[in-house]
Design an enzyme around this catalytic site. Structure first.
Site, PDB file in Angstrom:
ATOM      1  N   ASP A 162       1.963  -0.943  -1.239  1.00  0.00           N
ATOM      2  CA  ASP A 162       0.836  -1.859  -1.309  1.00  0.00           C
ATOM      3  C   ASP A 162       0.719  -2.314  -2.767  1.00  0.00           C
ATOM      4  O   ASP A 162       1.317  -1.711  -3.657  1.00  0.00           O
ATOM      5  CB  ASP A 162      -0.419  -1.117  -0.847  1.00  0.00           C
ATOM      6  CG  ASP A 162      -1.602  -2.053  -0.691  1.00  0.00           C
ATOM      7  OD1 ASP A 162      -1.388  -3.248  -0.476  1.00  0.00           O
ATOM      8  OD2 ASP A 162      -2.752  -1.573  -0.793  1.00  0.00           O
ATOM      9  N   ASP A 173      -3.273   3.421   0.420  1.00  0.00           N
ATOM     10  CA  ASP A 173      -4.453   4.281   0.275  1.00  0.00           C
ATOM     11  C   ASP A 173      -4.606   5.246   1.437  1.00  0.00           C
ATOM     12  O   ASP A 173      -5.480   6.107   1.416  1.00  0.00           O
ATOM     13  CB  ASP A 173      -5.727   3.443   0.093  1.00  0.00           C
ATOM     14  CG  ASP A 173      -6.006   2.557   1.300  1.00  0.00           C
ATOM     15  OD1 ASP A 173      -5.369   2.753   2.354  1.00  0.00           O
ATOM     16  OD2 ASP A 173      -6.867   1.670   1.186  1.00  0.00           O
TER      17      ASP A 173
END
Length: 632
Positions: free
Chosen positions: A336, A524
């Site tokens: 990400d 995350d």
């Protein structure tokens, strides 16, 4: 107080180590006496039953526990255990009056086992002492006065006063205006972390400069550090494929060598002239001692535990040996952007709204999101106006938020959300740099807020080190394509794709998996849950602040440092290398001594080395990874 605690722990560790060796010391003294009587003094009384009695006394301290374990193993259905092999080999040696050899085999086996147990305890103790350095007592505030209380008895809501240099014992929030903490026990980073009033303070942190006060929010047993300790210490329950294979192999291998030992003893009767049962029984007993798989069964799990310990020392939580194996084989790292390679600390650069007075309304809607963009807008606008009451608030993954205010719709998100809602706009987002947050009210375009993120200082080095390891790096982001490509160019990332929704990320990872080997996804661990589940190994960044992240990801990097990615892969590769070195060492030495033993060249002493000696060398090799200071 901490020094005393530490010295007490070391004293207990030393006492435990001495206790492990007491049976071996007693046996060694009696064996030494027997050998002296046999070869130096040679008294007439020392023969027959008196000789056997002394050697049996030497045998019992080290032999009885093994025989007891052998019986227990048989009762549990594990007939061909290493205890069974050692038991029949030494009892056989006693039966043919080879008393010193029988005692020596059990003595060296006991010494080897003691060293193995010490190594495992030390590995676990190192991890615990590294992470869990919480004080046993804390200073709580009662009516303005401090009282000493056991940390385990402190309840949520109580106030703790922290002196400079004192470690935090429980999780809570800072109620002083500000304080600086060393978070190295949790994150592996020694750079001070400045906290402001209301921010989380976690057990294991060290208060650095001035006296501070915090309110406890969780019990001692429920602290983040307790969960991390439990995670690391239970990591060995998830076995690596190599470890599982060796255990299965040992269950087949052991009965096979027992059968071969019987054949070595009996078959020569049919073709060897002057066949002596005692001689061939001795050879078969040597064969049994050599064949013990303890070097493999013990040193391989210890190798993986060493890797898990080395990783935790660097602020990386790996949930099992199986994930160490996967890290060693990673071909692609898919990452990400926001919060992983960039700081995730967005700042408002400019506000381009047709009705600037509606900015508090936008801020109120964004307060329903945990995305860093929401924090950026709140930092720019200020606290949410409590008089703004929103209804039907909905977060649309990959797009933004929408709600209703005084009967009119309010939308805040990316331009794709405006397209989805059929709202026209007169700006061209592809021509505007940075990340744009568009908004609309009552079906009409309001304008946009321009925000920017900064790349982490260590991201470029992390990408370079990953590529040096032969890993292809791909970046997937929901941010604008031009922003994503700009970051990718600066970091020299192999491939990058922007403007992606969560389902688009899933499709990209599926395509990568179809063309590559092992794929790791770094995010995350919550918003990207579908991709984490799809990837071969899910790596969560910044797990320190999130229970859900610690629970869902396979690997948790406790701080936000991308450099931990290549470190994790290097630890995985080094662990795998050590495990295979141990396998090669054990099989190589055992094969040579097995052949020599069957041929009558090797004695019981060589057999002892092939079993206990190899196990000890494998243990020393396994703990080597924990002594390594740097992996980059």
């Amino acid at each position: 107080m901490e020094t005393a605690c530490c010295s007490t722990h070391e004293h207990k560790h030393e006492e435990g180590a001495i206790q492990l060796f007491i049976p071996a010391i007693l046996s060694a003294v009696l064996l030494g006496l027997g050998l002296a009587l046999d070869h130096i003094w040679k008294p007439t009384f020392f023969q027959g039953y008196s000789r056997m009695a002394l050697y049996l006394l030497a045998y019992l301290p080290v032999g009885f526990p093994v025989l007891k374990n052998a019986v227990k193993s048989i009762q549990h259905g594990d007939f061909f255990s290493e205890f069974f092999l050692m038991g029949i080999a030494t009892l056989g040696a006693i039966a043919i009056a080879e008393y010193p050899e029988a005692v020596a085999v059990m003595l060296f086996y006991a010494v080897g086992e003691a060293f193995q147990e010490m190594a495992v305890k030390k590995a676990k103790g190192n991890i615990k002492s590294l992470l869990d350095q919480r004080p046993d007592q804390v200073h709580i505030l009662v009516n303005g006065q401090t009282q000493i209380k056991k940390a385990k008895d402190v309840n949520p809501g109580e106030i703790i006063r922290l002196k400079p240099g004192e470690k935090v014992a429980l999780d809570g929030v800072l109620i002083s205006e500000s304080a600086s903490f060393n978070t190295s026990a949790l994150t592996g980073e020694s750079i001070p972390d400045s906290k402001r009033k209301g921010e989380a303070v976690l057990a294991g942190m060290i208060n650095l400069q001035q006296t501070a006060e915090m309110e406890v929010k969780a019990l001692y047993a429920d602290s983040k550090l307790s969960k991390i300790l439990e995670l690391v210490q239970n990591a060995s329950s998830k076995k690596a494929p190599t470890e599982l294979f060796i255990r299965k192999f040992a269950k087949i291998y052991t009965p096979v060598v027992v059968g071969l030992a019987i054949l070595i003893c009996l078959l020569p009767y049919f073709w060897v002239e002057n066949y002596e049962f005692k001689e061939w029984l001795y050879r078969s007993l040597i064969f049994l001692v050599i064949s013990c798989p303890c070097a493999l069964v013990i040193s391989i799990p210890l190798g993986y535990f060493g890797g898990i310990g080395a990783a935790s020392k660097n602020g990386i939580l790996i949930k099992g040996g199986n994930y160490l194996d996967l890290l060693a084989k990673v071909d692609q790292v898919v990452t990400d952007k926001t919060g992983t390679l960039t700081e995730g600390n967005f700042r408002v650069q400019s506000v381009r709204l047709k009705n600037p007075e509606l900015l508090p309304l936008i801020n109120a809607l964004e307060s329903y999101s945990t995305h860093p963009v929401a924090s950026a807008i709140q930092n720019h606008v200020g606290k949410v106006d409590p008089s703004i009451i929103l209804d039907k608030v909905e977060e649309i993954p990959g797009h933004g938020l929408k709600g209703v205010y005084e009967g009119k719709s309010i939308i805040v998100g990316n331009f794709k959300l405006l397209n989805k809602e059929g709202i026209s706009y007169d700006d061209d987002p592809s021509q505007i740099p940075g990340t744009l947050i568009a908004s609309a009210y009552d079906g009409k375009y309001l304008g946009y807020i321009q925000i920017a993120d900064t790349i982490k200082k260590s991201s470029a080095k992390a990408v370079k080190l990953l590529q040096k390891e032969g890993v292809v790096v791909t970046m997937l982001s929901g941010d604008k394509e031009n922003v994503v490509q700009e970051v990718a160019k600066e970091l020299q990332i192999d491939k990058a794709y922007g403007g992606l929704l969560p389902e688009d990320k899933v499709n990209h990872v599926q395509e990568i998996k179809s063309k590559s080997g092992i794929v790791a996804f770094v995010g995350d661990g919550i918003n990207d849950a579908p991709v984490v589940a799809l990837s071969d190994i899910g790596i969560a960044m910044g797990g320190l602040g999130s229970d859900a992240t610690i629970e869902t990801a396979d690997v948790v990097i406790q701080d936000d440092n991308p450099l931990k990615l290549p470190i994790a892969i290097k630890i995985g590769k080094m662990t795998k290398g050590i495990v295979w070195q141990n396998i090669g060492l054990a099989f190589g030495v055992k094969a040579i001594v097995l052949i020599l033993g069957a041929g009558g060249v090797a004695t019981m002493w060589e057999a002892v080395f092939a079993d206990v000696g190899v196990a000890f060398l494998a243990i020393l090799n396994a703990i080597r990874i924990q002594r390594k200071k740097s992996f980059i």
